[in-house]
Design a protein around this motif. Structure first.
Motif, PDB file in Angstrom:
ATOM      1  N   ASN A 107       0.828  -1.204   0.000  1.00  0.00           N
ATOM      2  CA  ASN A 107       0.000   0.000   0.000  1.00  0.00           C
ATOM      3  C   ASN A 107       0.866   1.259   0.000  1.00  0.00           C
ATOM      4  O   ASN A 107       1.118   1.865   1.041  1.00  0.00           O
ATOM      5  CB  ASN A 107      -0.939  -0.010   1.210  1.00  0.00           C
ATOM      6  CG  ASN A 107      -1.954   1.111   1.164  1.00  0.00           C
ATOM      7  OD1 ASN A 107      -2.203   1.702   0.114  1.00  0.00           O
ATOM      8  ND2 ASN A 107      -2.538   1.427   2.314  1.00  0.00           N
ATOM      9  N   VAL A 108       1.328   1.653  -1.184  1.00  0.00           N
ATOM     10  CA  VAL A 108       2.057   2.914  -1.369  1.00  0.00           C
ATOM     11  C   VAL A 108       1.534   3.545  -2.654  1.00  0.00           C
ATOM     12  O   VAL A 108       1.665   2.947  -3.720  1.00  0.00           O
ATOM     13  CB  VAL A 108       3.585   2.715  -1.458  1.00  0.00           C
ATOM     14  CG1 VAL A 108       4.286   4.061  -1.617  1.00  0.00           C
ATOM     15  CG2 VAL A 108       4.105   2.000  -0.222  1.00  0.00           C
ATOM     16  N   PRO A 109       0.932   4.736  -2.596  1.00  0.00           N
ATOM     17  CA  PRO A 109       0.398   5.361  -3.816  1.00  0.00           C
ATOM     18  C   PRO A 109       1.504   5.731  -4.793  1.00  0.00           C
ATOM     19  O   PRO A 109       2.662   5.943  -4.413  1.00  0.00           O
ATOM     20  CB  PRO A 109      -0.332   6.612  -3.292  1.00  0.00           C
ATOM     21  CG  PRO A 109      -0.555   6.358  -1.841  1.00  0.00           C
ATOM     22  CD  PRO A 109       0.586   5.499  -1.388  1.00  0.00           C
ATOM     23  N   PHE A 110       1.134   5.822  -6.062  1.00  0.00           N
ATOM     24  CA  PHE A 110       2.108   6.141  -7.098  1.00  0.00           C
ATOM     25  C   PHE A 110       2.685   7.542  -6.916  1.00  0.00           C
ATOM     26  O   PHE A 110       3.891   7.761  -7.139  1.00  0.00           O
ATOM     27  CB  PHE A 110       1.453   6.030  -8.482  1.00  0.00           C
ATOM     28  CG  PHE A 110       2.314   6.570  -9.596  1.00  0.00           C
ATOM     29  CD1 PHE A 110       3.433   5.867 -10.025  1.00  0.00           C
ATOM     30  CD2 PHE A 110       2.018   7.781 -10.200  1.00  0.00           C
ATOM     31  CE1 PHE A 110       4.241   6.372 -11.039  1.00  0.00           C
ATOM     32  CE2 PHE A 110       2.811   8.279 -11.207  1.00  0.00           C
ATOM     33  CZ  PHE A 110       3.921   7.572 -11.640  1.00  0.00           C
ATOM     34  N   GLU A 111       1.838   8.515  -6.516  1.00  0.00           N
ATOM     35  CA  GLU A 111       2.348   9.875  -6.383  1.00  0.00           C
ATOM     36  C   GLU A 111       3.402   9.983  -5.279  1.00  0.00           C
ATOM     37  O   GLU A 111       4.330  10.800  -5.376  1.00  0.00           O
ATOM     38  CB  GLU A 111       1.217  10.861  -6.122  1.00  0.00           C
ATOM     39  CG  GLU A 111       0.310  10.512  -4.959  1.00  0.00           C
ATOM     40  CD  GLU A 111      -0.868   9.676  -5.375  1.00  0.00           C
ATOM     41  OE1 GLU A 111      -1.849   9.607  -4.614  1.00  0.00           O
ATOM     42  OE2 GLU A 111      -0.801   9.085  -6.462  1.00  0.00           O
ATOM     43  N   GLU A 112       3.291   9.165  -4.238  1.00  0.00           N
ATOM     44  CA  GLU A 112       4.311   9.183  -3.189  1.00  0.00           C
ATOM     45  C   GLU A 112       5.626   8.558  -3.673  1.00  0.00           C
ATOM     46  O   GLU A 112       6.716   9.061  -3.353  1.00  0.00           O
ATOM     47  CB  GLU A 112       3.807   8.447  -1.951  1.00  0.00           C
ATOM     48  CG  GLU A 112       2.670   9.171  -1.229  1.00  0.00           C
ATOM     49  CD  GLU A 112       2.334   8.548   0.110  1.00  0.00           C
ATOM     50  OE1 GLU A 112       3.070   7.619   0.519  1.00  0.00           O
ATOM     51  OE2 GLU A 112       1.353   8.989   0.742  1.00  0.00           O
ATOM     52  N   ILE A 113       5.524   7.483  -4.459  1.00  0.00           N
ATOM     53  CA  ILE A 113       6.747   6.870  -4.998  1.00  0.00           C
ATOM     54  C   ILE A 113       7.440   7.833  -5.959  1.00  0.00           C
ATOM     55  O   ILE A 113       8.670   7.992  -5.935  1.00  0.00           O
ATOM     56  CB  ILE A 113       6.399   5.542  -5.702  1.00  0.00           C
ATOM     57  CG1 ILE A 113       5.694   4.588  -4.736  1.00  0.00           C
ATOM     58  CG2 ILE A 113       7.651   4.887  -6.251  1.00  0.00           C
ATOM     59  CD1 ILE A 113       5.228   3.305  -5.383  1.00  0.00           C
ATOM     60  N   MET A 114       6.642   8.485  -6.825  1.00  0.00           N
ATOM     61  CA  MET A 114       7.213   9.453  -7.757  1.00  0.00           C
ATOM     62  C   MET A 114       7.870  10.606  -7.010  1.00  0.00           C
ATOM     63  O   MET A 114       8.955  11.084  -7.389  1.00  0.00           O
ATOM     64  CB  MET A 114       6.116   9.979  -8.677  1.00  0.00           C
ATOM     65  CG  MET A 114       6.565  11.040  -9.659  1.00  0.00           C
ATOM     66  SD  MET A 114       5.171  11.916 -10.381  1.00  0.00           S
ATOM     67  CE  MET A 114       4.494  12.725  -8.918  1.00  0.00           C
ATOM     68  N   CYS A 115       7.227  11.060  -5.942  1.00  0.00           N
ATOM     69  CA  CYS A 115       7.778  12.158  -5.153  1.00  0.00           C
ATOM     70  C   CYS A 115       9.080  11.726  -4.468  1.00  0.00           C
ATOM     71  O   CYS A 115      10.045  12.505  -4.395  1.00  0.00           O
ATOM     72  CB  CYS A 115       6.748  12.618  -4.131  1.00  0.00           C
ATOM     73  SG  CYS A 115       6.927  14.316  -3.587  1.00  0.00           S
ATOM     74  N   LEU A 116       9.124  10.498  -3.979  1.00  0.00           N
ATOM     75  CA  LEU A 116      10.346   9.996  -3.353  1.00  0.00           C
ATOM     76  C   LEU A 116      11.504   9.965  -4.343  1.00  0.00           C
ATOM     77  O   LEU A 116      12.612  10.435  -4.050  1.00  0.00           O
ATOM     78  CB  LEU A 116      10.096   8.593  -2.786  1.00  0.00           C
ATOM     79  CG  LEU A 116       9.395   8.496  -1.433  1.00  0.00           C
ATOM     80  CD1 LEU A 116       9.079   7.038  -1.119  1.00  0.00           C
ATOM     81  CD2 LEU A 116      10.263   9.098  -0.341  1.00  0.00           C
ATOM     82  N   TYR A 117      11.255   9.426  -5.525  1.00  0.00           N
ATOM     83  CA  TYR A 117      12.320   9.342  -6.518  1.00  0.00           C
ATOM     84  C   TYR A 117      12.713  10.731  -7.008  1.00  0.00           C
ATOM     85  O   TYR A 117      13.892  10.977  -7.323  1.00  0.00           O
ATOM     86  CB  TYR A 117      11.871   8.470  -7.694  1.00  0.00           C
ATOM     87  CG  TYR A 117      12.216   7.013  -7.511  1.00  0.00           C
ATOM     88  CD1 TYR A 117      13.380   6.483  -8.051  1.00  0.00           C
ATOM     89  CD2 TYR A 117      11.385   6.166  -6.790  1.00  0.00           C
ATOM     90  CE1 TYR A 117      13.706   5.142  -7.880  1.00  0.00           C
ATOM     91  CE2 TYR A 117      11.693   4.828  -6.619  1.00  0.00           C
ATOM     92  CZ  TYR A 117      12.850   4.325  -7.164  1.00  0.00           C
ATOM     93  OH  TYR A 117      13.188   3.005  -6.988  1.00  0.00           O
ATOM     94  N   GLY A 118      11.762  11.645  -7.114  1.00  0.00           N
ATOM     95  CA  GLY A 118      12.103  12.995  -7.561  1.00  0.00           C
ATOM     96  C   GLY A 118      13.000  13.726  -6.585  1.00  0.00           C
ATOM     97  O   GLY A 118      14.028  14.310  -6.977  1.00  0.00           O
TER      98      GLY A 118
END
Length: 320
Positions: free
Chosen positions: A222-233
């Motif tokens: 349970n990890v939303p895509f926008e949080e993963i994208m924000c982490l990598y950014g």
């Protein structure tokens, strides 16, 4: 004068009197038959009028109607009525506001879908960039203390412009390194570095989160895509400083700078996704049908993506 007598009675009329149509005692038989026929026709006419008037009268007799049963309520009647009305209103509102599949597909091409992820201020971007370095080793620190605190939410503005800045830094510093490591006569600025850097950085910033989110969705992490994208950014922030150091024409300095940036970036991502990954693995181990380990492959994939990005930067841009 004594012989004159006063007769006040009118003289008899010589004209015949009109016959009585209803006088049945007349001596003429033809007239009697006509009068009888007229009397029968008159009686039948009266009977028809009476029947029509009786039929046109409204019927005020009603059948017994079943009495409505009083509603049964448990506990407070007003509370139950409010709950029923609220549930009916909620279901109707949900039916009206729930988007269709076509609306979900077309929303990808609408500006309003992405506008919410760019609703940030300069202070927010500075705060997140600084905390990506301060809380890189805190378990879940960046997600819990930076992205999801108060009214904060993940954004795409920071990752997009951090990646764009890194692209220009790589293209510029790699050309400066080539110029400083050789003679000025042999120097030839390569614009291809800008295109290659754009492809590498944006694939890492947005392609890797998409692949990781797909794996998370299949494995119930349970990890939303926008949080993963924000982490990598925001994990690209250490590379901004590393690319500036890479202008020094020493392989040891370049390797050290890129390696340190890769360690900080990978630890930031790992420390913020390891919690949901372990929670999903514990849940799967408690199931009889899903008891395979998922933490090691997922964490190894995250670390492997950063190692590949390190090698691409060193061997593709900072070689001389």
């Amino acid at each position: 004068p004594n012989n004159i007598t006063m007769n006040m009675n009118p003289p008899p009329s010589s004209a015949p009197s009109a016959p009585d149509p209803f006088n049945m005692g007349t001596a003429d038989p033809m007239m009697a038959q006509q009068q009888q026929a007229q009397q029968q026709a008159f009686n039948s006419f009266l009977d028809q009028n009476q029947q029509q008037s009786a039929a046109s009268q409204p019927n005020y007799s009603y059948a017994a109607q079943p009495q409505p049963q009083p509603a049964q309520f448990n506990g407070n009647s007003s509370t139950n009525m409010n709950m029923n009305m609220g549930s009916n209103y909620g279901s109707s509102a949900q039916a009206e506001t729930s988007p269709s599949m076509w609306q979900r597909l077309t929303s990808v091409f609408k500006f309003e879908t992405y506008a919410a992820y760019f609703d940030v201020t300069t202070h927010d971007i500075k705060h997140r960039m600084m905390n990506s370095m301060l809380h890189f080793n805190t378990p879940g620190g960046f997600r819990d203390q930076v992205l999801n605190t108060g009214n904060s939410k993940p954004d795409a503005y920071g990752p997009f412009w951090i990646a764009a800045t890194l692209v220009f830094n790589i293209a510029l510093s790699s050309n400066i390194l080539k110029w400083s490591s050789g003679t000025s006569e042999d120097f030839d600025y390569k614009i291809q570095h800008l295109v290659r850097a754009m492809i590498c950085v944006y694939v890492f910033c947005f392609g890797a989160p998409l692949c990781l989110y797909t794996a998370f969705s299949c494995l119930s992490v349970n990890v939303p895509f926008e949080e993963i994208m924000c982490l990598y950014g925001y994990s690209l922030v250490p590379y901004l400083a590393a690319t500036v150091i890479c202008v020094i024409p020493l392989h040891a300095v370049i390797w050290t700078a890129l390696l340190m940036a890769t360690i900080v970036s990978s630890v930031l991502v790992l420390r913020n996704v390891v919690g949901p990954i372990m929670a999903a693995e514990i849940h799967r181990r408690g199931s009889a049908t899903q008891n395979t380990a998922i933490a090691a492959p997922l964490l190894g994939t995250v670390l492997g993506a950063h190692v590949i990005f390190l090698l691409v930067l060193k061997l593709g841009f900072y070689h001389f």
